[in-house]
Scaffold this motif. Structure first.
Motif, PDB file in Angstrom:
ATOM      1  N   MET A  82      70.042  46.271  66.477  1.00 11.41           N
ATOM      2  CA  MET A  82      71.839  46.829  66.527  1.00 11.41           C
ATOM      3  C   MET A  82      71.497  48.056  67.771  1.00 11.41           C
ATOM      4  O   MET A  82      70.714  48.267  67.880  1.00 11.41           O
ATOM      5  N   VAL A  83      72.808  47.908  68.601  1.00 15.87           N
ATOM      6  CA  VAL A  83      72.985  48.848  69.751  1.00 15.87           C
ATOM      7  C   VAL A  83      72.447  49.915  69.368  1.00 15.87           C
ATOM      8  O   VAL A  83      74.410  49.859  68.803  1.00 15.87           O
ATOM      9  N   ASN A  84      72.367  51.096  69.796  1.00 15.35           N
ATOM     10  CA  ASN A  84      72.377  52.416  69.645  1.00 15.35           C
ATOM     11  C   ASN A  84      73.771  52.937  70.010  1.00 15.35           C
ATOM     12  O   ASN A  84      73.377  52.888  71.962  1.00 15.35           O
ATOM     13  N   ILE A  85      75.201  52.872  69.731  1.00 12.88           N
ATOM     14  CA  ILE A  85      75.943  53.411  70.677  1.00 12.88           C
ATOM     15  C   ILE A  85      75.801  54.794  71.965  1.00 12.88           C
ATOM     16  O   ILE A  85      76.269  54.717  73.074  1.00 12.88           O
ATOM     17  N   ASP A  86      75.590  55.852  71.212  1.00 11.91           N
ATOM     18  CA  ASP A  86      74.349  56.956  72.419  1.00 11.91           C
ATOM     19  C   ASP A  86      73.711  56.964  72.960  1.00 11.91           C
ATOM     20  O   ASP A  86      74.157  56.835  74.363  1.00 11.91           O
ATOM     21  N   ASP A  87      72.745  55.875  72.237  1.00 16.34           N
ATOM     22  CA  ASP A  87      71.814  55.144  73.125  1.00 16.34           C
ATOM     23  C   ASP A  87      72.449  54.774  74.499  1.00 16.34           C
ATOM     24  O   ASP A  87      72.176  55.471  76.123  1.00 16.34           O
ATOM     25  N   PHE A  88      72.784  53.889  74.147  1.00 18.25           N
ATOM     26  CA  PHE A  88      73.550  52.693  75.252  1.00 18.25           C
ATOM     27  C   PHE A  88      74.831  53.707  76.609  1.00 18.25           C
ATOM     28  O   PHE A  88      74.198  53.708  77.505  1.00 18.25           O
ATOM     29  N   VAL A  89      75.734  54.954  75.898  1.00 16.99           N
ATOM     30  CA  VAL A  89      75.811  55.363  76.703  1.00 16.99           C
ATOM     31  C   VAL A  89      75.611  56.413  77.574  1.00 16.99           C
ATOM     32  O   VAL A  89      75.606  56.369  78.804  1.00 16.99           O
ATOM     33  N   LYS A  90      73.837  57.223  76.737  1.00 14.94           N
ATOM     34  CA  LYS A  90      73.247  57.041  78.292  1.00 14.94           C
ATOM     35  C   LYS A  90      72.492  57.070  78.723  1.00 14.94           C
ATOM     36  O   LYS A  90      72.549  57.072  79.974  1.00 14.94           O
ATOM     37  N   ARG A  91      71.882  55.578  78.995  1.00 16.06           N
ATOM     38  CA  ARG A  91      71.537  54.484  79.559  1.00 16.06           C
ATOM     39  C   ARG A  91      72.491  54.207  81.158  1.00 16.06           C
ATOM     40  O   ARG A  91      72.488  54.210  81.580  1.00 16.06           O
ATOM     41  N   LEU A  92      73.939  54.117  79.996  1.00 17.42           N
ATOM     42  CA  LEU A  92      75.269  53.496  81.140  1.00 17.42           C
ATOM     43  C   LEU A  92      75.166  55.378  82.016  1.00 17.42           C
ATOM     44  O   LEU A  92      75.625  54.820  82.929  1.00 17.42           O
ATOM     45  N   GLU A  93      75.173  56.521  81.131  1.00 17.08           N
ATOM     46  CA  GLU A  93      75.580  57.326  82.693  1.00 17.08           C
ATOM     47  C   GLU A  93      74.047  57.668  83.617  1.00 17.08           C
ATOM     48  O   GLU A  93      74.404  58.400  84.710  1.00 17.08           O
ATOM     49  N   ILE A  94      73.508  57.262  83.023  1.00 23.20           N
ATOM     50  CA  ILE A  94      71.721  56.990  84.041  1.00 23.20           C
ATOM     51  C   ILE A  94      72.319  55.825  85.176  1.00 23.20           C
ATOM     52  O   ILE A  94      71.738  56.264  86.302  1.00 23.20           O
ATOM     53  N   ILE A  95      73.024  55.193  85.132  1.00 24.07           N
ATOM     54  CA  ILE A  95      73.407  54.010  86.167  1.00 24.07           C
ATOM     55  C   ILE A  95      74.044  54.283  86.852  1.00 24.07           C
ATOM     56  O   ILE A  95      73.828  54.796  88.107  1.00 24.07           O
ATOM     57  N   LEU A  96      75.400  55.050  85.993  1.00 21.64           N
ATOM     58  CA  LEU A  96      76.251  55.570  87.108  1.00 21.64           C
ATOM     59  C   LEU A  96      75.563  57.308  88.016  1.00 21.64           C
ATOM     60  O   LEU A  96      75.906  57.054  89.062  1.00 21.64           O
ATOM     61  N   ASP A  97      74.789  57.578  87.333  1.00 18.53           N
ATOM     62  CA  ASP A  97      73.946  58.993  88.535  1.00 18.53           C
ATOM     63  C   ASP A  97      73.412  57.858  89.752  1.00 18.53           C
ATOM     64  O   ASP A  97      73.201  58.183  90.536  1.00 18.53           O
ATOM     65  N   TYR A  98      72.216  56.763  88.771  1.00 17.04           N
ATOM     66  CA  TYR A  98      71.552  55.674  89.830  1.00 17.04           C
ATOM     67  C   TYR A  98      72.780  55.452  91.406  1.00 17.04           C
ATOM     68  O   TYR A  98      72.046  55.634  92.729  1.00 17.04           O
ATOM     69  N   TYR A  99      73.596  54.909  90.673  1.00 20.45           N
ATOM     70  CA  TYR A  99      74.407  54.568  91.779  1.00 20.45           C
ATOM     71  C   TYR A  99      75.533  55.450  92.059  1.00 20.45           C
ATOM     72  O   TYR A  99      76.546  54.966  93.387  1.00 20.45           O
ATOM     73  N   ALA A 100      75.111  56.819  91.598  1.00 21.58           N
ATOM     74  CA  ALA A 100      75.825  58.063  92.236  1.00 21.58           C
ATOM     75  C   ALA A 100      78.204  56.848  92.397  1.00 21.58           C
ATOM     76  O   ALA A 100      78.703  57.539  93.656  1.00 21.58           O
ATOM     77  N   LEU A 101      78.280  56.682  91.846  1.00 30.66           N
ATOM     78  CA  LEU A 101      79.622  57.071  91.714  1.00 30.66           C
ATOM     79  C   LEU A 101      80.272  57.160  89.800  1.00 30.66           C
ATOM     80  O   LEU A 101      79.342  57.937  88.865  1.00 30.66           O
ATOM     81  N   ASN A 102      81.393  57.427  89.901  1.00 34.41           N
ATOM     82  CA  ASN A 102      82.388  58.074  88.654  1.00 34.41           C
ATOM     83  C   ASN A 102      82.652  56.415  88.323  1.00 34.41           C
ATOM     84  O   ASN A 102      82.732  55.869  88.382  1.00 34.41           O
TER      85      ASN A 102
END
Length: 158
Positions: free
Chosen positions: A1-21
């Motif tokens: 099962m996907v932990n939603i809080d951890d998923f959101v943190k990884r999604l934010e890492i992607i946003l930071d990596y690509y410098a996107l809002n």
């Protein structure tokens, strides 16, 4: 099962990596901005469609990393090659296209099979010539097919 809080943190890492809002990211992957907002706030869970869109647009994102945190981001070339090799080794090619236990007739899959069909006259004539000899002048044998009385068959290619 996907932990939603951890998923959101990884999604934010992607946003930071690509410098996107969040808005630009939503536009790039083709989802509504409100969907992205609801996901980042923890209100909604990510759908399979959402995850697949991320993977399509951002090939550096690893499926197992975004879902479970296993693997790395961005993907390394070695991981990509390793996964392709694993996928290729899992493909199994059968040695013969059909087996004697397969019923290869087309029809209703849920109805009973009637194996007491009448043998057609042309089949009877052929069955009577079982002892006929193969003439080597006719050419090379491409395939031998054996038909069983229960309606199945098996094909052999020499």
């Amino acid at each position: 099962m996907v932990n939603i809080d951890d998923f959101v943190k990884r999604l934010e890492i992607i946003l930071d990596y690509y410098a996107l809002n969040a808005s630009t990211f939503a536009d790039r992957i083709g989802v509504q901005r409100s969907s992205m907002s609801h996901l980042l706030s923890g209100r909604n869970k990510p759908s399979l469609d959402f995850v697949m869109k991320i993977l399509e647009v951002f090939p550096d994102v690893d499926l197992y990393w975004i879902l479970n945190g296993k693997g790395s981001f961005p993907k390394t070339e070695e991981e990509t090659i390793e996964k392709r090799t694993d996928t290729i080794s899992e493909i199994k090619i059968p040695s013969t296209p059909f087996s004697a236990n397969e019923n290869n007739s087309v029809g209703d899959l849920f109805s009973d099979v009637n194996h007491k069909e009448e043998v057609k006259p042309e089949m009877q004539n052929f069955a009577g010539s079982q002892n006929s000899k193969i003439n080597p002048e006719e050419g090379e044998i491409e395939k031998i097919v054996i038909f069983y009385k229960n309606g199945t068959f098996k094909a052999y290619a020499p």
